[in-house]
Design an enzyme around this catalytic site. Structure first.
Site, PDB file in Angstrom:
ATOM      1  N   GLU A 114     -24.817  -5.153   9.218  1.00 21.42           N
ATOM      2  CA  GLU A 114     -25.958  -5.124   8.277  1.00 21.42           C
ATOM      3  C   GLU A 114     -25.563  -4.832   6.829  1.00 21.42           C
ATOM      4  OE1 GLU A 114     -28.912  -2.514  10.020  1.00 21.42           O
ATOM      5  OE2 GLU A 114     -28.677  -3.428  11.984  1.00 21.42           O
ATOM      6  N   ASN A 160     -22.203  -8.495  12.085  1.00 20.07           N
ATOM      7  CA  ASN A 160     -23.434  -8.417  12.871  1.00 20.07           C
ATOM      8  C   ASN A 160     -24.620  -8.121  11.957  1.00 20.07           C
ATOM      9  OD1 ASN A 160     -24.647  -8.233  15.627  1.00 20.07           O
ATOM     10  ND2 ASN A 160     -25.069  -6.111  15.035  1.00 20.07           N
ATOM     11  N   HIS A 196     -33.885  -9.123  17.197  1.00 20.50           N
ATOM     12  CA  HIS A 196     -35.019  -8.215  17.414  1.00 20.50           C
ATOM     13  C   HIS A 196     -36.271  -8.980  16.999  1.00 20.50           C
ATOM     14  CE1 HIS A 196     -32.420  -4.778  18.159  1.00 20.50           C
ATOM     15  NE2 HIS A 196     -31.813  -4.948  16.996  1.00 20.50           N
ATOM     16  N   GLU A 226     -28.321  -8.029  20.109  1.00 24.53           N
ATOM     17  CA  GLU A 226     -29.204  -6.859  20.286  1.00 24.53           C
ATOM     18  C   GLU A 226     -30.625  -7.285  20.664  1.00 24.53           C
ATOM     19  OE1 GLU A 226     -29.180  -4.191  16.956  1.00 24.53           O
ATOM     20  OE2 GLU A 226     -27.067  -4.485  16.533  1.00 24.53           O
ATOM     21  N   ASP A 228     -34.312  -7.900  21.830  1.00 26.04           N
ATOM     22  CA  ASP A 228     -35.484  -7.354  22.497  1.00 26.04           C
ATOM     23  C   ASP A 228     -36.699  -8.117  21.963  1.00 26.04           C
ATOM     24  OD1 ASP A 228     -34.660  -4.235  20.839  1.00 26.04           O
ATOM     25  OD2 ASP A 228     -35.643  -6.000  19.932  1.00 26.04           O
TER      26      ASP A 228
HETATM   27  O1  G3I Z   1     -27.732  11.681  21.480  1.00 28.92           O
HETATM   28  C1  G3I Z   1     -28.218  12.527  20.438  1.00 28.92           C
HETATM   29  C2  G3I Z   1     -28.712  13.825  21.007  1.00 28.92           C
HETATM   30  O2  G3I Z   1     -27.582  14.536  21.559  1.00 28.92           O
HETATM   31  C3  G3I Z   1     -29.355  14.672  19.913  1.00 28.92           C
HETATM   32  O3  G3I Z   1     -29.900  15.847  20.450  1.00 28.92           O
HETATM   33  C4  G3I Z   1     -30.468  13.838  19.250  1.00 28.92           C
HETATM   34  C5  G3I Z   1     -31.148  14.573  18.130  1.00 28.92           C
HETATM   35  O4  G3I Z   1     -30.265  14.610  17.017  1.00 28.92           O
HETATM   36  O5  G3I Z   1     -29.904  12.627  18.693  1.00 28.92           O
HETATM   37  C6  G3I Z   1     -29.342  11.824  19.709  1.00 28.92           C
HETATM   38  O6  G3I Z   1     -28.762  10.736  19.097  1.00 28.92           O
HETATM   39  C7  G3I Z   1     -29.675   9.735  18.685  1.00 28.92           C
HETATM   40  C8  G3I Z   1     -29.161   8.411  19.265  1.00 28.92           C
HETATM   41  O7  G3I Z   1     -29.916   7.298  18.772  1.00 28.92           O
HETATM   42  C9  G3I Z   1     -29.213   8.397  20.805  1.00 28.92           C
HETATM   43  O8  G3I Z   1     -30.552   8.463  21.224  1.00 28.92           O
HETATM   44  C10 G3I Z   1     -29.627   9.671  17.143  1.00 28.92           C
HETATM   45  O9  G3I Z   1     -30.225  10.834  16.620  1.00 28.92           O
HETATM   46  C11 G3I Z   1     -30.373   8.434  16.672  1.00 28.92           C
HETATM   47  O10 G3I Z   1     -30.196   8.287  15.268  1.00 28.92           O
HETATM   48  C12 G3I Z   1     -29.803   7.192  17.345  1.00 28.92           C
HETATM   49  O11 G3I Z   1     -30.564   6.050  16.940  1.00 28.92           O
HETATM   50  C13 G3I Z   1     -29.914   4.786  17.151  1.00 28.92           C
HETATM   51  C14 G3I Z   1     -29.908   4.032  15.820  1.00 28.92           C
HETATM   52  O12 G3I Z   1     -29.369   2.719  16.004  1.00 28.92           O
HETATM   53  C15 G3I Z   1     -29.082   4.751  14.773  1.00 28.92           C
HETATM   54  O13 G3I Z   1     -27.742   4.851  15.210  1.00 28.92           O
HETATM   55  C16 G3I Z   1     -30.705   4.002  18.186  1.00 28.92           C
HETATM   56  O14 G3I Z   1     -30.555   4.626  19.467  1.00 28.92           O
HETATM   57  C17 G3I Z   1     -30.207   2.571  18.280  1.00 28.92           C
HETATM   58  O15 G3I Z   1     -31.053   1.787  19.127  1.00 28.92           O
HETATM   59  C18 G3I Z   1     -30.177   1.923  16.898  1.00 28.92           C
HETATM   60  O16 G3I Z   1     -29.568   0.669  17.055  1.00 28.92           O
HETATM   61  C19 G3I Z   1     -29.495  -0.151  15.863  1.00 28.92           C
HETATM   62  C20 G3I Z   1     -28.172  -0.876  15.883  1.00 28.92           C
HETATM   63  O17 G3I Z   1     -27.111   0.054  15.924  1.00 28.92           O
HETATM   64  C21 G3I Z   1     -28.057  -1.803  14.679  1.00 28.92           C
HETATM   65  N1  G3I Z   1     -29.170  -2.757  14.638  1.00 28.92           N
HETATM   66  C22 G3I Z   1     -30.498  -2.099  14.648  1.00 28.92           C
HETATM   67  C23 G3I Z   1     -30.628  -1.197  15.868  1.00 28.92           C
HETATM   68  C24 G3I Z   1     -32.005  -0.553  15.916  1.00 28.92           C
HETATM   69  O18 G3I Z   1     -32.156   0.322  14.829  1.00 28.92           O
END
Ligand code: G3I
Length: 309
Positions: A114, A160, A196, A226, A228
């Site tokens: 991105e 990506n 998406h 990715e 959905d």
């Molecule tokens: O696992 C930790 C947990 O231990 C902790 O207690 C909690 C609170 O801080 O956070 C948890 O981690 C979270 C993680 O997802 C797993 O659930 C992060 O805060 C959260 O920021 C993270 O969000 C991810 C996001 O990218 C940012 O990295 C989403 O799951 C994920 O679906 C999303 O994916 C992105 C792709 O990488 C790029 N394209 C868009 C897509 C959707 O935004």
């Protein structure tokens, strides 16, 4: 290759593990290969979750797609406060350490994620005004790819992004970026189309196919990285919306199946029980399996596409 984005914390849940193992032959870490969880503190690497995912996949003969070495969306706060020389060193150390750890074990890396500006977004030369661009200039992209090739010479190296599946200006900016990398001899192998989309608003198959073909004509491969399909705002009752979702999955997966240079389809999760969509867009059912891991019409749409029927 059919894949799903997963989280290590869910693998101990029997139905999650069983559904994933039965229906998919590729996995992507939804979060645990990103800079934020892996190097939350400068120079201190934590690969606990990432290793669990890679070992899970290897034990089942599954491919692993690494995601993502450089992305503004998951960099710890300390990265954003670095000077130019500090960030250049930190980016090199991060890429060499992470990609090097899995050398020969990861099929492909999303090296840069991105980096192209969205419509109407503040941008510099078509690129997102991220900390990487601000500190290192547009050359950070080529630098990242060269470092990744050096650290993981066997892996396919991808750029990506999202909203590049349409015949739109963002795809043209992405095409210009990627063509420039190819022309400069930068080691890039492919482009990931995140996909998406919504059941009532998705790119026509012809536009997806044309964009993929233009990338392939550069000598690259593509993948759906990715996918959905949101249905919350689609018209009709639930069954109507689920059937519409099935048609979208079948149509879009069919585009990749029909393209010899499309090397895989990955859904961003696989069960409605765990999807980023709910927290970002509101409660939805965007994936092929429902919250109880039952196959939805969408799962049969994917199967129809894979079987070309
Ligand atoms: O696992 C930790 C947990 O231990 C902790 O207690 C909690 C609170 O801080 O956070 C948890 O981690 C979270 C993680 O997802 C797993 O659930 C992060 O805060 C959260 O920021 C993270 O969000 C991810 C996001 O990218 C940012 O990295 C989403 O799951 C994920 O679906 C999303 O994916 C992105 C792709 O990488 C790029 N394209 C868009 C897509 C959707 O935004």
């Amino acid at each position: 290759m059919l894949g799903a984005a997963i989280q290590s914390g869910y693998l101990s849940q029997a139905p999650y593990n069983a559904t994933l193992s039965k229906h998919f032959n590729s996995v992507t870490a939804e979060y645990e290969h990103k800079w934020d969880p892996v190097q939350r503190t400068p120079g201190v690497y934590d690969f606990t979750g990432a290793d669990q995912i890679v070992e899970f996949a290897e034990a089942r003969g599954m491919r692993v797609r690494g995601h993502a070495l450089v992305w503004h969306g998951a960099t710890p706060a300390w990265v954003n406060s670095l000077s130019e020389p500090e960030l250049r060193i930190a980016m090199e150390d991060h890429i060499r350490t992470v990609a090097g750890r899995y050398r020969g074990r990861i099929f492909a890396w999303d090296v840069v994620n991105e980096a192209v500006a969205d419509e109407g977004q503040a941008n510099t030369g078509g690129l997102r005004n991220s900390v990487f661009l601000q500190r290192l200039g547009p050359g950070f992209i080529a630098e990242a790819f060269r470092l990744a090739r050096s650290a993981a010479p066997e892996a396919r190296l991808y750029y990506n992004d999202y909203s590049i599946e349409w015949a739109n200006a963002k795809f043209e900016r992405t095409y210009a970026l990627v063509k420039g990398l190819v022309d400069d001899g930068v080691p890039i192998d492919g482009v990931g189309f995140q996909m998406h989309v919504e059941a009532q608003n998705y790119p026509p198959a012809a536009q997806i196919a044309r964009n993929m073909q233009r990338i392939a004509d550069l000598g690259l491969v593509v993948n759906i990285s990715e996918m959905d399909v949101r249905i919350r705002l689609a018209p009709g009752d639930l069954m109507t919306r689920l059937e519409a979702q099935k048609r979208v999955y079948r149509e879009i997966v069919g585009v990749c199946v029909a393209q010899p240079f499309c090397d895989g389809i990955t859904f961003w999760g696989f069960t409605d029980r765990y999807s980023w969509i709910d927290g970002f867009f509101g409660p939805d059912d965007p994936l092929p399996f429902n919250e109880s891991y039952g196959a939805k019409p969408a799962a049969y749409g994917v199967l129809d596409a894979l079987l070309r029927r």
